[in-house]
Design a protein around this motif. Structure first.
Motif, PDB file in Angstrom:
ATOM      1  N   ALA A  38      95.266  88.988 118.125  1.00 33.32           N
ATOM      2  CA  ALA A  38      95.467  88.985 116.677  1.00 33.32           C
ATOM      3  C   ALA A  38      94.147  89.182 115.933  1.00 33.32           C
ATOM      4  O   ALA A  38      94.086  89.912 114.939  1.00 33.32           O
ATOM      5  CB  ALA A  38      96.135  87.683 116.243  1.00 33.32           C
ATOM      6  N   VAL A  39      93.080  88.544 116.426  1.00 37.29           N
ATOM      7  CA  VAL A  39      91.763  88.724 115.812  1.00 37.29           C
ATOM      8  C   VAL A  39      91.309  90.175 115.973  1.00 37.29           C
ATOM      9  O   VAL A  39      90.749  90.768 115.043  1.00 37.29           O
ATOM     10  CB  VAL A  39      90.736  87.731 116.401  1.00 37.29           C
ATOM     11  N   GLN A  40      91.583  90.780 117.122  1.00 33.35           N
ATOM     12  CA  GLN A  40      91.214  92.185 117.334  1.00 33.35           C
ATOM     13  C   GLN A  40      91.998  93.107 116.400  1.00 33.35           C
ATOM     14  O   GLN A  40      91.447  94.065 115.858  1.00 33.35           O
ATOM     15  CB  GLN A  40      91.433  92.598 118.786  1.00 33.35           C
ATOM     16  N   VAL A  41      93.279  92.817 116.185  1.00 38.32           N
ATOM     17  CA  VAL A  41      94.079  93.621 115.244  1.00 38.32           C
ATOM     18  C   VAL A  41      93.475  93.523 113.844  1.00 38.32           C
ATOM     19  O   VAL A  41      93.360  94.527 113.134  1.00 38.32           O
ATOM     20  CB  VAL A  41      95.559  93.165 115.257  1.00 38.32           C
ATOM     21  N   ASP A  44      90.402  95.636 113.561  1.00 38.01           N
ATOM     22  CA  ASP A  44      90.707  97.068 113.546  1.00 38.01           C
ATOM     23  C   ASP A  44      91.434  97.511 112.269  1.00 38.01           C
ATOM     24  O   ASP A  44      91.822  98.668 112.150  1.00 38.01           O
ATOM     25  CB  ASP A  44      91.560  97.440 114.767  1.00 38.01           C
ATOM     26  N   SER A  45      91.626  96.591 111.310  1.00 39.34           N
ATOM     27  CA  SER A  45      92.382  96.891 110.098  1.00 39.34           C
ATOM     28  C   SER A  45      91.464  97.384 108.983  1.00 39.34           C
ATOM     29  O   SER A  45      90.298  96.983 108.908  1.00 39.34           O
ATOM     30  CB  SER A  45      93.119  95.634 109.617  1.00 39.34           C
ATOM     31  N   PRO A  46      91.979  98.231 108.089  1.00 38.76           N
ATOM     32  CA  PRO A  46      91.168  98.715 106.953  1.00 38.76           C
ATOM     33  C   PRO A  46      90.576  97.550 106.167  1.00 38.76           C
ATOM     34  O   PRO A  46      91.252  96.567 105.873  1.00 38.76           O
ATOM     35  CB  PRO A  46      92.174  99.497 106.102  1.00 38.76           C
ATOM     36  N   GLY A  47      89.303  97.676 105.857  1.00 35.13           N
ATOM     37  CA  GLY A  47      88.589  96.638 105.135  1.00 35.13           C
ATOM     38  C   GLY A  47      87.882  95.663 106.044  1.00 35.13           C
ATOM     39  O   GLY A  47      86.927  95.017 105.632  1.00 35.13           O
ATOM     40  N   TYR A  48      88.322  95.542 107.279  1.00 34.12           N
ATOM     41  CA  TYR A  48      87.730  94.594 108.227  1.00 34.12           C
ATOM     42  C   TYR A  48      86.965  95.298 109.343  1.00 34.12           C
ATOM     43  O   TYR A  48      86.237  94.653 110.086  1.00 34.12           O
ATOM     44  CB  TYR A  48      88.817  93.704 108.850  1.00 34.12           C
ATOM     45  N   ARG A  49      87.165  96.612 109.466  1.00 39.18           N
ATOM     46  CA  ARG A  49      86.464  97.339 110.524  1.00 39.18           C
ATOM     47  C   ARG A  49      84.972  97.372 110.213  1.00 39.18           C
ATOM     48  O   ARG A  49      84.585  97.479 109.049  1.00 39.18           O
ATOM     49  CB  ARG A  49      87.004  98.775 110.609  1.00 39.18           C
ATOM     50  N   PRO A  50      84.145  97.306 111.244  1.00 43.77           N
ATOM     51  CA  PRO A  50      82.700  97.396 110.997  1.00 43.77           C
ATOM     52  C   PRO A  50      82.377  98.666 110.214  1.00 43.77           C
ATOM     53  O   PRO A  50      82.828  99.749 110.555  1.00 43.77           O
ATOM     54  CB  PRO A  50      82.107  97.443 112.411  1.00 43.77           C
TER      55      PRO A  50
END
Length: 181
Positions: A38-41, A44-50
């Motif tokens: 869940a943390v990986q999802v 990988d989500s818009p706004g949270y991706r590096p």
């Protein structure tokens, strides 16, 4: 100097416009792998991706989830601008599916049906930092504006026709700052 947030007693230490926020949870037994997924999802989500730099909650400076103690504990740590109640209202007004997918794996979570439930859940896991420091002043909004102004100024500096205008004495402090490495 770091100080507890003013007004109604609320969690966190405030430095300038920002407050720190640390939550510690116990992971439900057997949920460690699902929580990692869940943390990986979320990551990988818009706004949270590096490199995205566009978190849905625009007052957050940074945020992180850390699994520790062999996957039995979860830390959520962040810093944000403004009062704690405003941060909670902003948080609760956003789609919470990604956070729900994480928090359902920690003890004490029964969903976030309303703002009161969000606040109660958060307060049950919050621990105020013993120390909190920042390396820069300003709100997220001010920092984003400064970055936009810098980008626009760099475009001016790159324009071949800007030479005459840039020689004006009034621009000397700005040019000196731009030249500083």
């Amino acid at each position: 100097m770091a100080t507890p947030s003013a007004g109604t007693p609320r969690p966190g230490v405030q430095v300038g416009s920002a407050s720190e926020f640390s939550l510690f949870f116990r992971v439900r037994p057997g949920h460690e792998d699902d929580l990692r997924d869940a943390v990986q999802v979320l990551q990988d989500s818009p706004g949270y991706r590096p490199g995205d730099y566009n978190l849905p909650i625009a007052t957050i400076h940074e945020a992180r989830f850390v699994l520790f103690d062999g996957g039995t504990r979860l830390l959520f740590a962040t810093s944000f601008d403004g009062p704690w109640d405003s941060y909670m209202e902003d948080f609760a007004s956003k789609p919470l599916q990604l956070f729900d997918s994480i928090f359902r794996h920690v003890e004490g979570y029964e969903g976030l049906p309303d703002l009161t439930a969000v606040k109660d859940f958060i307060l049950s896991a919050q621990v105020t930092a013993g120390a909190y420091a920042r390396n820069y002043p300003g709100t997220v909004k001010e920092i984003r504006k400064a970055l936009r102004v810098n980008e626009a100024f760099q475009q001016v500096l790159d324009d071949p026709g800007a030479g005459d205008a840039l020689r004006h004495p009034v621009l000397k402090p700005l040019l000196n700052e731009a030249a500083d490495a």
